[in-house]
Design a protein around this motif. Structure first.
Motif, PDB file in Angstrom:
ATOM      1  N   UNK A 178      -7.077  10.901  -1.778  1.00  0.00           N
ATOM      2  CA  UNK A 178      -7.507   9.905  -0.786  1.00  0.00           C
ATOM      3  C   UNK A 178      -6.232   9.002  -0.411  1.00  0.00           C
ATOM      4  N   UNK A 179      -5.147   9.112  -1.119  1.00  0.00           N
ATOM      5  CA  UNK A 179      -4.073   7.981  -0.543  1.00  0.00           C
ATOM      6  C   UNK A 179      -3.151   9.121  -0.091  1.00  0.00           C
TER       7      UNK A 179
ATOM      8  N   UNK B  28      -5.953  -0.525  -7.084  1.00  0.00           N
ATOM      9  CA  UNK B  28      -4.870  -0.949  -5.860  1.00  0.00           C
ATOM     10  C   UNK B  28      -3.474  -0.150  -6.392  1.00  0.00           C
ATOM     11  N   UNK B  29      -3.210  -0.231  -7.800  1.00  0.00           N
ATOM     12  CA  UNK B  29      -1.877   0.292  -8.225  1.00  0.00           C
ATOM     13  C   UNK B  29      -1.845   1.816  -7.837  1.00  0.00           C
ATOM     14  N   UNK B  30      -2.912   2.385  -7.355  1.00  0.00           N
ATOM     15  CA  UNK B  30      -3.016   3.816  -6.886  1.00  0.00           C
ATOM     16  C   UNK B  30      -2.737   3.894  -5.463  1.00  0.00           C
ATOM     17  N   UNK B  31      -2.716   2.691  -4.787  1.00  0.00           N
ATOM     18  CA  UNK B  31      -2.457   2.763  -3.259  1.00  0.00           C
ATOM     19  C   UNK B  31      -3.710   2.926  -2.725  1.00  0.00           C
ATOM     20  N   UNK B  32      -4.872   2.794  -3.338  1.00  0.00           N
ATOM     21  CA  UNK B  32      -6.255   2.613  -2.417  1.00  0.00           C
ATOM     22  C   UNK B  32      -6.118   1.362  -1.630  1.00  0.00           C
ATOM     23  N   UNK B  33      -6.781   1.709  -0.443  1.00  0.00           N
ATOM     24  CA  UNK B  33      -7.080   0.713   0.510  1.00  0.00           C
ATOM     25  C   UNK B  33      -8.038  -0.225  -0.113  1.00  0.00           C
TER      26      UNK B  33
ATOM     27  N   UNK C  97       3.089   1.574  -3.286  1.00  0.00           N
ATOM     28  CA  UNK C  97       2.342   1.948  -4.581  1.00  0.00           C
ATOM     29  C   UNK C  97       2.340   3.407  -4.837  1.00  0.00           C
TER      30      UNK C  97
ATOM     31  N   UNK D 165       0.687  10.860  -8.493  1.00  0.00           N
ATOM     32  CA  UNK D 165       1.330  10.415  -7.169  1.00  0.00           C
ATOM     33  C   UNK D 165       2.638  10.825  -6.870  1.00  0.00           C
TER      34      UNK D 165
ATOM     35  N   UNK E 169      -7.956  11.033  -7.256  1.00  0.00           N
ATOM     36  CA  UNK E 169      -8.262  10.067  -6.498  1.00  0.00           C
ATOM     37  C   UNK E 169      -7.028   9.546  -5.513  1.00  0.00           C
TER      38      UNK E 169
ATOM     39  N   UNK F 115     -11.312   2.062   0.399  1.00  0.00           N
ATOM     40  CA  UNK F 115     -11.490   3.214  -0.521  1.00  0.00           C
ATOM     41  C   UNK F 115     -11.694   2.521  -2.059  1.00  0.00           C
TER      42      UNK F 115
ATOM     43  N   UNK G 251     -14.834   4.115  -3.551  1.00  0.00           N
ATOM     44  CA  UNK G 251     -14.764   4.971  -4.893  1.00  0.00           C
ATOM     45  C   UNK G 251     -14.757   4.154  -6.233  1.00  0.00           C
TER      46      UNK G 251
ATOM     47  N   UNK H 170       0.564  -1.219  -0.088  1.00  0.00           N
ATOM     48  CA  UNK H 170      -0.108  -0.210   0.012  1.00  0.00           C
ATOM     49  C   UNK H 170       0.891   1.122  -0.066  1.00  0.00           C
TER      50      UNK H 170
ATOM     51  N   UNK I   4      -2.807   9.852 -14.326  1.00  0.00           N
ATOM     52  CA  UNK I   4      -3.268   9.311 -12.988  1.00  0.00           C
ATOM     53  C   UNK I   4      -2.260   8.831 -12.264  1.00  0.00           C
TER      54      UNK I   4
ATOM     55  N   UNK J  40      -3.589  12.420   0.862  1.00  0.00           N
ATOM     56  CA  UNK J  40      -4.121  13.330   1.647  1.00  0.00           C
ATOM     57  C   UNK J  40      -3.463  14.937   1.434  1.00  0.00           C
TER      58      UNK J  40
END
Lengths: 245, 219
Positions: free
Chosen positions: A108-109, B121-126, A80, A157, A104, B129, B133, A77, A153, A111
């Motif tokens: 969300x990740x 997942x690759x975006x780091x979402x739990x 990534x 990050x 997103x 989340x 979303x 987590x 996208x 913050x």
């Protein structure tokens, strides 16, 4: 030589009893662009997915930015956010606008503040010539536009490394160039990249190094020019002969 | 067809119509709530509750509503739980509908492709989340057609309430036939009454299905 960013040692992956990656070893330095080549079924997609925690592995170690990755949900987590990935199927979220797709992760990740993240997102969109598309929905876009936005996208990050898994494979031929140009541009700006691709010309122009995979093994790990001029193994010679470029 | 019979019985049918409508609305809302909760229990694989949900779904889907109603209305008092016919009816409808709605929701979530989940997942979402979303918004949209079919199905199932003497439409018709033997007129009224509820609703739900798809996926 730049600092080492990623090191993979003795990596093994099996599906049930069938081992699909055997003793994979390589290292990548900051700013390096590595093309992962091989025929379909050679394990290149499995390998690149392993580097983002989308596949588990049964042996060996992955070291990222000097730290050994302890394979767990929490580790991946966190990682990534630092290792971006773009897929063949783009997979923008159809329920979100382009801007919300991009925001997103940052919101969300990571913050981050909306104002800052949005400014950043709009800049990134402009950099791929899609500044006017922020409020569109994915279904209003062409495949090439979707893929450019999927790249944005991932970049939103601010990852330290980008993984590209056959990102042009399902695009119409006239859309491929635009996506490859963005990747070339990223490479020039010293993004560390691992690229699984069948675009040989692109690999030859942009990659610093080639890892050639066959049957789950790295058969060659060479400088790009050398690999294309003098492939050392018979499998690589056959592979290059079979590709049109 | 005797129109006097029809006009004379109209007030009873209007009353039955109201009861069918009211119990349907309460039952369907309850079923949607139960279904949504059960589907989330299954989606998040909540230990313990998940197995319970499976047992519930199997019982609910594999027994007839008639039998469920008999159990609630005639069986439960033996266990010390005495419910009125109306409450029994609503509970029965929720018990039956909850599992169908749960399956409809789950079907929607499952329609989301693996690659969508991986790119999240690759975006780091739990996981949470990702659900909030990506999977649930799309899954709910995908489940609307199945949910709509269940709404129609549950309204029709309320006709079984007649066996525990709830004076809804079917009970009203059967009652009147028993009293006055004018089967043709009463059955005609019964068919018309259900059609008045179900045909416009069915059209409205089809419109909604299209509408929801556009709303959540842009146009």
């Amino acid at each position: 030589m730049a600092e080492e960013l990623l090191r993979v040692e003795h990596l093994k992956k099996s599906y049930q009893s069938k081992e699909v990656l055997h003793d994979i070893n390589f290292a990548i330095h900051k700013g390096e662009v590595v093309a992962l080549l091989g025929s379909s079924g050679s394990g290149k997609s499995t390998l690149i997915r392993t580097l983002n925690g989308l596949e588990d592995y049964q042996g060996g170690t992955i070291t990222f930015a000097g730290e050994t990755v302890h394979p767990s949900k929490a580790t991946w987590l966190a990682l990534r956010q630092r290792i971006g990935m773009v897929f063949q199927s783009y997979d923008l979220f159809p329920n979100l606008s382009v801007l919300d797709n991009i925001l997103l992760g940052p919101l969300k990740v990571q913050h981050r503040s909306r104002a800052e993240a949005e400014e950043d997102a709009r800049k990134l969109l402009a950099s791929v010539n899609l500044a006017d598309y922020a409020d569109r929905y994915p279904r209003q876009l062409s495949g090439g536009q979707k893929q450019r936005i999927a790249i944005v996208r991932a970049l939103a990050l601010h990852p330290e490394m980008m993984l590209f898994d056959e990102v042009t494979a399902s695009l119409d031929p006239e859309m491929v160039r635009g996506v490859l140009d963005i990747m070339t541009d990223l490479a020039k700006r010293d993004m560390t990249m691992i690229v699984v691709t069948h675009e040989m010309n692109f690999a030859r122009e942009v990659a610093d190094r080639v890892l050639f995979l066959s049957d789950g093994e790295i058969l060659e790990d060479r400088q790009t020019a050398e690999f294309f001029a003098h492939p050392a193994t018979k499998r690589a010679q056959e592979f290059l002969a079979s590709m049109e470029f | 067809m005797n129109w006097t019979v029809i006009t004379q019985s109209l007030p009873q049918f209007v009353a039955g119509f109201g009861i069918t409508l009211k119990l349907s609305v309460i039952g369907i809302l309850g079923a949607l709530l139960v279904g949504a909760i059960i589907s989330l229990v299954q989606y998040f694989r909540i230990p313990g509750l998940r197995q319970l949900a499976t047992v519930y779904i199997e019982i609910s889907r594999n027994t007839p509503l008639l039998v469920q109603l008999f159990f609630i209305f005639y069986g439960l008092p033996g266990l010390g739980v005495k419910l009125s016919a109306t409450v029994s009816g609503v509970f029965g409808l929720i018990f039956l509908g909850g599992s169908y709605m749960a399956e409809a929701f789950t079907g929607g979530y499952n329609a989301i492709s693996k690659s969508q989940i991986e790119s999240g997942r690759a975006l780091g979402l739990t996981d949470l989340q990702l659900a909030r979303y990506v999977v649930l918004p799309q899954g709910l949209t995908a489940s609307v057609p199945a949910l709509a079919a269940n709404v129609i199905f549950l309204i029709k199932e309320t006709s079984i309430f007649t066996v525990i003497a709830i004076p809804e439409l079917t009970n009203t018709a059967l009652d009147l036939i028993g009293l006055y033997y004018n089967s043709n007129e009463y059955l005609f009224e019964l068919v018309v009454a259900y059609a008045i509820i179900l045909i416009p609703l069915s059209l409205a739900l089809t419109w909604l299905e299209r509408r929801v798809r556009y709303a959540s996926f842009g146009n």
